[in-house]
Design a protein around this motif. Sequence first.
Motif, PDB file in Angstrom:
ATOM      1  N   PRO A   2     -24.794   4.493 -31.967  1.00 49.21           N
ATOM      2  CA  PRO A   2     -24.613   3.971 -30.607  1.00 49.21           C
ATOM      3  C   PRO A   2     -23.573   4.691 -29.769  1.00 49.21           C
ATOM      4  O   PRO A   2     -23.640   4.668 -28.552  1.00 49.21           O
ATOM      5  CB  PRO A   2     -24.198   2.517 -30.838  1.00 49.21           C
ATOM      6  N   ARG A   3     -22.614   5.347 -30.424  1.00 50.64           N
ATOM      7  CA  ARG A   3     -21.590   6.041 -29.640  1.00 50.64           C
ATOM      8  C   ARG A   3     -21.855   7.528 -29.507  1.00 50.64           C
ATOM      9  O   ARG A   3     -21.423   8.158 -28.545  1.00 50.64           O
ATOM     10  CB  ARG A   3     -20.214   5.839 -30.289  1.00 50.64           C
ATOM     11  N   PHE A   4     -22.496   8.088 -30.510  1.00 49.63           N
ATOM     12  CA  PHE A   4     -22.714   9.541 -30.535  1.00 49.63           C
ATOM     13  C   PHE A   4     -24.204   9.849 -30.718  1.00 49.63           C
ATOM     14  O   PHE A   4     -24.760   9.583 -31.791  1.00 49.63           O
ATOM     15  CB  PHE A   4     -21.882  10.178 -31.666  1.00 49.63           C
ATOM     16  N   GLY A   5     -24.822  10.370 -29.673  1.00 53.98           N
ATOM     17  CA  GLY A   5     -26.189  10.908 -29.788  1.00 53.98           C
ATOM     18  C   GLY A   5     -27.309   9.905 -29.979  1.00 53.98           C
ATOM     19  O   GLY A   5     -28.468  10.221 -29.717  1.00 53.98           O
ATOM     20  N   PRO A  59     -20.913  -1.807 -23.562  1.00 57.10           N
ATOM     21  CA  PRO A  59     -20.931  -0.505 -22.891  1.00 57.10           C
ATOM     22  C   PRO A  59     -22.366  -0.080 -22.568  1.00 57.10           C
ATOM     23  O   PRO A  59     -23.271  -0.273 -23.379  1.00 57.10           O
ATOM     24  CB  PRO A  59     -20.322   0.446 -23.927  1.00 57.10           C
ATOM     25  N   VAL A  60     -22.533   0.483 -21.391  1.00 59.95           N
ATOM     26  CA  VAL A  60     -23.888   0.886 -20.974  1.00 59.95           C
ATOM     27  C   VAL A  60     -24.290   2.133 -21.755  1.00 59.95           C
ATOM     28  O   VAL A  60     -23.653   3.187 -21.615  1.00 59.95           O
ATOM     29  CB  VAL A  60     -23.930   1.213 -19.463  1.00 59.95           C
ATOM     30  N   GLY A  97     -25.752   5.553 -22.584  1.00 57.34           N
ATOM     31  CA  GLY A  97     -26.118   6.656 -21.693  1.00 57.34           C
ATOM     32  C   GLY A  97     -25.071   6.944 -20.639  1.00 57.34           C
ATOM     33  O   GLY A  97     -25.205   7.884 -19.862  1.00 57.34           O
ATOM     34  N   ILE A  98     -24.027   6.117 -20.621  1.00 59.42           N
ATOM     35  CA  ILE A  98     -22.939   6.316 -19.661  1.00 59.42           C
ATOM     36  C   ILE A  98     -21.651   6.540 -20.446  1.00 59.42           C
ATOM     37  O   ILE A  98     -21.385   5.853 -21.426  1.00 59.42           O
ATOM     38  CB  ILE A  98     -22.783   5.075 -18.742  1.00 59.42           C
ATOM     39  N   GLY A  99     -20.862   7.522 -20.006  1.00 57.54           N
ATOM     40  CA  GLY A  99     -19.540   7.735 -20.613  1.00 57.54           C
ATOM     41  C   GLY A  99     -19.504   8.927 -21.549  1.00 57.54           C
ATOM     42  O   GLY A  99     -20.500   9.254 -22.210  1.00 57.54           O
ATOM     43  N   ARG A 157     -16.447  11.268 -24.033  1.00 56.90           N
ATOM     44  CA  ARG A 157     -15.069  11.391 -24.463  1.00 56.90           C
ATOM     45  C   ARG A 157     -14.332  12.484 -23.702  1.00 56.90           C
ATOM     46  O   ARG A 157     -13.190  12.303 -23.300  1.00 56.90           O
ATOM     47  CB  ARG A 157     -15.030  11.647 -25.982  1.00 56.90           C
ATOM     48  N   LEU A 189     -16.894   8.002 -16.886  1.00 58.30           N
ATOM     49  CA  LEU A 189     -18.096   7.161 -17.042  1.00 58.30           C
ATOM     50  C   LEU A 189     -19.277   7.788 -16.290  1.00 58.30           C
ATOM     51  O   LEU A 189     -19.892   7.204 -15.416  1.00 58.30           O
ATOM     52  CB  LEU A 189     -17.821   5.720 -16.583  1.00 58.30           C
ATOM     53  N   ASN A 234     -24.366  10.614 -19.262  1.00 57.68           N
ATOM     54  CA  ASN A 234     -24.209  11.622 -20.322  1.00 57.68           C
ATOM     55  C   ASN A 234     -25.562  12.192 -20.768  1.00 57.68           C
ATOM     56  O   ASN A 234     -26.619  11.811 -20.240  1.00 57.68           O
ATOM     57  CB  ASN A 234     -23.388  11.039 -21.485  1.00 57.68           C
ATOM     58  N   ASP A 269     -27.246  11.748 -23.503  1.00 52.76           N
ATOM     59  CA  ASP A 269     -28.166  10.730 -24.035  1.00 52.76           C
ATOM     60  C   ASP A 269     -28.872   9.996 -22.894  1.00 52.76           C
ATOM     61  O   ASP A 269     -30.093   9.796 -22.915  1.00 52.76           O
ATOM     62  CB  ASP A 269     -27.398   9.686 -24.868  1.00 52.76           C
TER      63      ASP A 269
HETATM   64  N1  ACO Z   1     -20.112   1.400 -20.086  1.00 51.52           N
HETATM   65  C1  ACO Z   1     -19.119   0.633 -19.610  1.00 51.52           C
HETATM   66  N2  ACO Z   1     -17.819   0.845 -19.887  1.00 51.52           N
HETATM   67  C2  ACO Z   1     -17.530   1.859 -20.681  1.00 51.52           C
HETATM   68  C3  ACO Z   1     -18.519   2.716 -21.216  1.00 51.52           C
HETATM   69  C4  ACO Z   1     -19.852   2.444 -20.891  1.00 51.52           C
HETATM   70  N3  ACO Z   1     -20.842   3.186 -21.371  1.00 51.52           N
HETATM   71  N4  ACO Z   1     -17.918   3.652 -21.978  1.00 51.52           N
HETATM   72  C5  ACO Z   1     -16.605   3.419 -21.928  1.00 51.52           C
HETATM   73  N5  ACO Z   1     -16.366   2.347 -21.150  1.00 51.52           N
HETATM   74  C6  ACO Z   1     -15.067   1.772 -20.835  1.00 51.52           C
HETATM   75  C7  ACO Z   1     -14.564   0.978 -22.029  1.00 51.52           C
HETATM   76  O1  ACO Z   1     -15.000  -0.365 -21.975  1.00 51.52           O
HETATM   77  C8  ACO Z   1     -13.080   1.089 -21.869  1.00 51.52           C
HETATM   78  O2  ACO Z   1     -12.646   0.209 -20.860  1.00 51.52           O
HETATM   79  P1  ACO Z   1     -11.155  -0.412 -20.880  1.00 51.52           P
HETATM   80  O3  ACO Z   1     -10.238   0.778 -20.771  1.00 51.52           O
HETATM   81  O4  ACO Z   1     -11.168  -1.312 -19.709  1.00 51.52           O
HETATM   82  O5  ACO Z   1     -11.058  -1.089 -22.218  1.00 51.52           O
HETATM   83  C9  ACO Z   1     -12.905   2.507 -21.342  1.00 51.52           C
HETATM   84  O6  ACO Z   1     -14.137   2.827 -20.684  1.00 51.52           O
HETATM   85  C10 ACO Z   1     -12.630   3.505 -22.445  1.00 51.52           C
HETATM   86  O7  ACO Z   1     -13.591   3.318 -23.475  1.00 51.52           O
HETATM   87  P2  ACO Z   1     -13.603   4.143 -24.830  1.00 51.52           P
HETATM   88  O8  ACO Z   1     -14.709   3.631 -25.694  1.00 51.52           O
HETATM   89  O9  ACO Z   1     -12.234   4.222 -25.404  1.00 51.52           O
HETATM   90  O10 ACO Z   1     -13.942   5.577 -24.247  1.00 51.52           O
HETATM   91  P3  ACO Z   1     -14.357   6.841 -25.016  1.00 51.52           P
HETATM   92  O11 ACO Z   1     -13.981   7.980 -24.196  1.00 51.52           O
HETATM   93  O12 ACO Z   1     -13.912   6.838 -26.422  1.00 51.52           O
HETATM   94  O13 ACO Z   1     -15.942   6.601 -25.036  1.00 51.52           O
HETATM   95  C11 ACO Z   1     -18.148   6.874 -25.493  1.00 51.52           C
HETATM   96  C12 ACO Z   1     -16.861   7.570 -25.111  1.00 51.52           C
HETATM   97  C13 ACO Z   1     -18.082   6.403 -26.947  1.00 51.52           C
HETATM   98  C14 ACO Z   1     -19.292   7.873 -25.335  1.00 51.52           C
HETATM   99  C15 ACO Z   1     -18.377   5.645 -24.574  1.00 51.52           C
HETATM  100  O14 ACO Z   1     -18.369   6.035 -23.229  1.00 51.52           O
HETATM  101  C16 ACO Z   1     -19.649   4.886 -24.892  1.00 51.52           C
HETATM  102  O15 ACO Z   1     -19.666   4.069 -25.811  1.00 51.52           O
HETATM  103  N6  ACO Z   1     -20.752   5.150 -24.132  1.00 51.52           N
HETATM  104  C17 ACO Z   1     -22.003   4.507 -24.368  1.00 51.52           C
HETATM  105  C18 ACO Z   1     -22.704   5.128 -25.555  1.00 51.52           C
HETATM  106  C19 ACO Z   1     -23.249   6.507 -25.253  1.00 51.52           C
HETATM  107  O16 ACO Z   1     -23.909   6.723 -24.257  1.00 51.52           O
HETATM  108  N7  ACO Z   1     -23.020   7.455 -26.175  1.00 51.52           N
HETATM  109  C20 ACO Z   1     -23.537   8.814 -26.056  1.00 51.52           C
HETATM  110  C21 ACO Z   1     -22.481   9.781 -25.627  1.00 51.52           C
HETATM  111  S1  ACO Z   1     -23.167  11.415 -25.301  1.00 51.52           S
HETATM  112  C22 ACO Z   1     -23.502  12.056 -26.822  1.00 51.52           C
HETATM  113  O17 ACO Z   1     -23.037  11.587 -27.819  1.00 51.52           O
HETATM  114  C23 ACO Z   1     -24.398  13.235 -26.923  1.00 51.52           C
END
Ligand code: ACO
Length: 260
Positions: free
Chosen positions: A102-105, A138-139, A141-143, A145, A190, A193, A195
Amino acid sequence: GDVQVVPLIKTTISDDRGDEPCYDGYPASELINKGYDIPHVIGLLWDKRLISKQEAEIIKRIMMLSADHGPCVSGALTTIIAACAGIGMSQAVAAGLIMIGPRFGGAVTDAGRYFKYAVENKMSVDEFLAYMKKNVGPVPGIGHRVKSLRNPDKRVKELVGYVKSLGIKTPHLDFALEVEKVTAAKKDNLILNVDGTMAAVLVDIGFPVDSLNGFFILSRTIGLIGHWTDQRRQESRLIRLFDYLVNYAAPKRREVPPLK
Ligand code: ACO
Ligand code: LMR
């Protein structure tokens, strides 16, 4: 008399009982000789559909853009650690693949699922984000690192630019880009991404939600195999994490009390 056997499994995608495999009925050699490509095989085996040239080009680009993202990401790092521990290719690559989640890929399927839900239900971005916050978290596809508005992900720009240049209808991609406008304004990492972008595009060209994580898994396998062979070529030694990379927050060494 005749003995009736109840089949143990039912397959609807392929058959190898002739002199070559048929994918959804089409002989592999005929596909090759008529100019079809790997994305067409994906279309046949994942969606039982002979996709168009344009759809195949989109899939090829998705695969090229997501084949690898360097050694530091969860999947590659795990495969590298395994390779350095002397683990064989299939297990080391499998170890890297296990990181896809759910977090990576592995957010592709859920990103597709929820963008589709939003578009089908004609939700506004605000309604969608409120729904996600209340029901999902967390949404998907959004966000990212490290990628952000200030450090944009060229892969995303490339794919969006290409798909938009085709002039096809892209309601899910359009919606995902609207979501990004709101989320990235709140916090600049945010962004939409990789994904989320591939999910929106793949739903737009009709791939079933359940197949979507497969596109990242398949593409990244190319990179994971690369990392494994790279470490083997270098005859890399066993990796052991350096102590300075660990915050040792366990209690200090202390005397064990007498057993009561
Ligand atoms: N939607 C809403 N809020 C979010 C999201 C999201 N997708 N991602 C992060 N946030 C918020 C968190 O709630 C947090 O808020 P707070 O500071 O108020 O507590 C803040 O942003 C930081 O969140 P972290 O999880 O610490 O941020 P990090 O940089 O580690 O997260 C990650 C990166 C894991 C990709 C995250 O954005 C996420 O879970 N996204 C959704 C899953 C996703 O799409 N993953 C694929 C990434 S692309 C790839 O792997 C090829
Ligand atoms: C990737 O493609 O592996 C990523 O976008 C994840 C990352 O952290 O770079």
